[in-house]
Design an enzyme around this catalytic site. Structure first.
Site, PDB file in Angstrom:
ATOM      1  N   GLU A 468       0.836  -1.208   0.000  1.00 18.23           N
ATOM      2  CA  GLU A 468       0.000   0.000   0.000  1.00 18.23           C
ATOM      3  C   GLU A 468       0.872   1.260   0.000  1.00 18.23           C
ATOM      4  O   GLU A 468       0.513   2.272  -0.602  1.00 18.23           O
ATOM      5  CB  GLU A 468      -0.962  -0.003   1.197  1.00 18.23           C
ATOM      6  CG  GLU A 468      -1.951  -1.177   1.220  1.00 18.23           C
ATOM      7  CD  GLU A 468      -2.703  -1.392  -0.089  1.00 18.23           C
ATOM      8  OE1 GLU A 468      -2.884  -0.426  -0.846  1.00 18.23           O
ATOM      9  OE2 GLU A 468      -3.086  -2.548  -0.374  1.00 18.23           O
ATOM     10  N   HIS A 471       1.706   2.106  -3.569  1.00 14.36           N
ATOM     11  CA  HIS A 471       0.630   2.865  -4.224  1.00 14.36           C
ATOM     12  C   HIS A 471       0.685   4.328  -3.776  1.00 14.36           C
ATOM     13  O   HIS A 471       0.513   5.253  -4.566  1.00 14.36           O
ATOM     14  CB  HIS A 471      -0.741   2.294  -3.848  1.00 14.36           C
ATOM     15  CG  HIS A 471      -1.121   1.035  -4.575  1.00 14.36           C
ATOM     16  ND1 HIS A 471      -1.067   0.927  -5.949  1.00 14.36           N
ATOM     17  CD2 HIS A 471      -1.585  -0.159  -4.117  1.00 14.36           C
ATOM     18  CE1 HIS A 471      -1.490  -0.288  -6.305  1.00 14.36           C
ATOM     19  NE2 HIS A 471      -1.793  -0.959  -5.219  1.00 14.36           N
ATOM     20  N   HIS A 474       3.367   6.279  -5.477  1.00 12.01           N
ATOM     21  CA  HIS A 474       2.965   6.541  -6.862  1.00 12.01           C
ATOM     22  C   HIS A 474       2.059   7.780  -6.908  1.00 12.01           C
ATOM     23  O   HIS A 474       2.129   8.592  -7.825  1.00 12.01           O
ATOM     24  CB  HIS A 474       2.220   5.305  -7.390  1.00 12.01           C
ATOM     25  CG  HIS A 474       2.130   5.204  -8.885  1.00 12.01           C
ATOM     26  ND1 HIS A 474       1.298   4.311  -9.506  1.00 12.01           N
ATOM     27  CD2 HIS A 474       2.742   5.871  -9.882  1.00 12.01           C
ATOM     28  CE1 HIS A 474       1.419   4.429 -10.819  1.00 12.01           C
ATOM     29  NE2 HIS A 474       2.283   5.375 -11.072  1.00 12.01           N
TER      30      HIS A 474
HETATM   31 ZN   LIG Z   1      -2.513  -2.940  -5.019  1.00 13.16          ZN
END
Ligand SMILES: [Zn+2]
Length: 688
Positions: A468, A471, A474
């Protein structure tokens, strides 16, 4: 309405504790009206020629305030729900999604977008990409169809919505229609205490004596994996494979109808098949290419797959004598688990003391800081939605604020299950040359602390945190000027690269040394324990992979090669037979004739698009993450230069360039699946 409604004034420091359910509808009505007005103005013929800025940028920003407020409401409903908040969310959500999906069908807007596309304005590469993606998006929603075509498309969508909902209901109802109650304790033989306790609790909740088992995931898996009584395992297996395959919950006709409608939709919009329609905007681009990718992986997996199946038979012979038959479909998990215990003797619980949550999180930040040249600074005292929540800032090396995020790691009754990252606000370079910070959240349902000890995590939970956080990086490191192309707004088969790659650092000794320490003695994980953990990772990996490949192949075949005629010719039967015959090649045991698991394959059929044609993405992303991590392997898993390259070419770029180009820029070549095969122990490296 009070002017101080916090949902109308969101900035990078969100006042979570001041938001009340009663403010949701007033705020969203205001924001919907505001966005509607903007869209209407945009759709009207202007007095001066249209430009990219007056049309595309304006369209990109038109729904920002609305979407941010909705994301926040959805978030709070997910982590701190109340009946009032749920009601407000349920009231707002359909209004917002109806408005958003009306945009590509607005003829005035379509005309406006086409005018800009036909213009001769000098545009940057990102602007050109956004323009092209907007044109494609409108087309894919039917903007170019005549009235009759639009009408037909609308009918297809309406029917798809209705029957995919029915599909899900049938799966749920037929799952719930099954129960199996054991009243003789001796019949529980083989089951672990946790499964027995859960079944006892389940029976009590229903006012029954004994132990109640169902076809729901955990209960079914416990029976198939552990229960000694093969007859009962068989009963469960057959019931599960027949779910939603017979009256009154029969999905077999619905599967054919869903495939027909998806195919019609693809044809209406000018595509050969549904897979091509869906994958056009994905990294794989075309159905045939995704399918080829899966077959290629299967060809590298099948030898080991057959070997694993022979090993399992040999193991059974050792236990039961040379005349014991090949394991049936309901025996495979059972004997595999016995074999795993005998060969690996790895108990997940043994590593927990080395993974206290606060230390894992600090270590993860330290790794990201040195790799990506950022700083993660805790910000105590921020407004949050629960006392367990921590707030942080992400700063660039020069101190610039890139984004803020919140972590919320433990379960609560008011919080939904699973683990996820969500973007609450998408920032990026501002028109005035400044930078608008991002806001995101990472949530999980991890093991809680007991007494004075910190929360001690399983290795899988540690991977979840890293995933997580990937993410989140990102999102927070995005430097894309166009909101719709920023951060994690990337192709579906690319979005798991930044998250999955982070999990690799949970397996590398060099990285583990930074955070895996016994919470009392501070000793690192003993090498023998680490070695056991790594060996257990590849146990029956070919079977796991073949299963995933089988699902992906069936999914694509059905959505590419869909002609009721052709599969009837091939199999002499229905779509159920066709799917079963295809799945047989990827199954370690014979599938019985009544096997109809396609009828309960909710991934593919639970909504108008669902994961239809997209199941391959799991494997696609695994190839990307394993191969991209290969560069860290080659240059040093903690090498800051490699980290900077990953930041600049992947994490900062969002969807501002074609993901294939981004990948090539980072890796210096096309993705290569050998890294994944190696990670799964499916490759002997002599040839390389
Ligand atoms: Zn994912």
């Amino acid at each position: 309405m009070p002017l101080d409604n916090p949902l109308l004034n969101l900035d990078s420091r969100i006042q979570f504790d001041q938001i009340q359910a009663g403010q949701v509808m007033p705020a969203l009505e205001t924001l919907l009206a505001e966005a509607n007005r903007t869209v209407e103005v945009l759709a009207r013929e202007p007095a001066v020629p249209r430009t990219y800025a007056s049309t595309l940028t304006a369209l990109d920003m038109a729904t920002e305030r609305l979407e941010d407020a909705m994301a926040l409401v959805r978030h709070l409903e997910g982590v701190a729900t109340s009946p009032e908040l749920r009601a407000a969310n349920n009231e707002a959500e359909p209004l917002v999604s109806e408005f958003l999906s009306s945009i590509p069908l607005n003829p005035g807007l379509w005309k406006a977008v086409k005018q800009v596309a036909a213009g001769e304005e000098e545009l940057s590469a990102v602007e050109r990409r956004f323009l092209k993606k907007t044109v494609d998006g409108f087309r894919r929603h039917g903007a170019e169809l005549d009235d009759e075509g639009k009408q037909k498309l609308q009918e297809v969508e309406v029917e798809l919505t209705r029957i995919t909902t029915k599909f899900s209901e049938n799966v749920l109802d037929s799952t719930n229609a099954f129960e199996y109650v054991i009243t003789d304790e001796a019949q529980l033989a083989g089951l672990p205490p946790s499964a027995i306790a859960a079944a006892k609790q389940n029976a009590e909740a229903k006012g029954m004596a004994g132990w109640r088992f169902t076809l729901q995931g955990p209960s079914y898996a416990a029976i198939l994996t552990y229960l000694d009584d093969g007859k009962v395992r068989e009963h469960f297996y057959r019931a599960s494979m027949r779910r939603a395959a017979e009256a009154p919950f029969d999905n077999s006709g619905l599967v054919e109808r869903i495939l027909t409608l998806r195919h019609q939709k693809a044809h209406l919009l000018g595509y050969f098949n549904f897979a091509d329609l869906v994958l056009e905007e994905r990294m794989s681009k075309r159905g045939a290419r995704a399918l080829e990718f899966l077959y290629e992986l299967a060809s590298h997996t099948s030898d080991r797959f057959l070997q694993e199946n022979r090993d399992l038979l040999a193991f059974r012979h050792k236990l039961e004598g040379d005349f014991a038959p090949e394991p049936a479909a309901w025996d495979v998990a059972y004997y595999a688990e016995k074999m795993r215990r005998e060969r690996y003797d790895f108990d997940e619980e043994e590593v927990r003391p080395y993974f206290p949550l606060p230390q894992v999180v600090r270590g993860m930040f330290a790794i990201a800081e040195s790799l990506f040249g950022i700083r993660v600074v805790e910000r105590p005292g921020l407004s949050v939605w629960n006392v367990d929540v921590h707030g942080y800032d992400v700063q660039d090396a020069d101190g610039q604020l890139l984004g803020s995020f919140y972590s919320d790691w433990h379960p609560r009754e008011t919080k939904r299950g699973g683990a996820w990252m969500d973007a609450l606000r998408t920032g990026g370079p501002a028109a005035d040359g400044g930078f608008t910070p991002h806001v995101g959240i990472i949530c999980g349902n991890l093991t809680e602390p007991i007494g004075d000890a910190p929360a001690l995590l399983t290795h899988r939970e540690v991977e979840t945190i890293f995933h997580e956080f990937g993410h989140l990086l990102h999102h927070c490191l995005s430097r894309v000027p166009v909101r719709s192309l920023a951060g994690t707004n990337v192709a579906w088969d690319f979005v798991e690269l930044p998250s999955q790659i982070m999990e690799n650092w949970c397996w590398e000794t060099e990285a583990l040394d930074l955070f895996a320490r016994h919470y009392q003695s501070h000793a690192p994980i003993p090498p023998e324990l680490l070695a056991k953990m790594k060996r257990a990772r590849t146990f029956r990996a070919a079977n796991t992979q073949m299963r995933q490949l089988g699902f992906g192949i069936v999914d694509l075949q059905l959505h590419i090669d869909f002609e009721a005629k052709s599969y009837r010719e091939k199999t002499g039967g229905t779509v159920v037979d066709y799917a079963r015959i295809m799945m047989q090649s990827y199954s370690p045991a014979d599938l019985p004739a009544e096997h109809a698991s396609i009828c309960s394959f909710t991934h593919l059929f639970s909504s108008p698009v669902a994961y239809g044609s997209g199941y391959y993405s799991y494997k696609w992303a695994e190839v990307l993450d394993a191969d991209a991590f290969g560069r860290f392997r080659e240059e040093g898993v903690l090498n800051p230069e490699t980290g900077r390259a990953f930041r600049e070419m992947i994490l900062e770029k969002g969807d501002s360039e074609d993901p294939e180009d981004l990948y090539r820029a980072f890796r210096g070549r096309e993705p290569d699946h050998r890294a994944l095969l190696e990670r799964l122990g499916l490759l002997t490296l002599q040839s390389d």
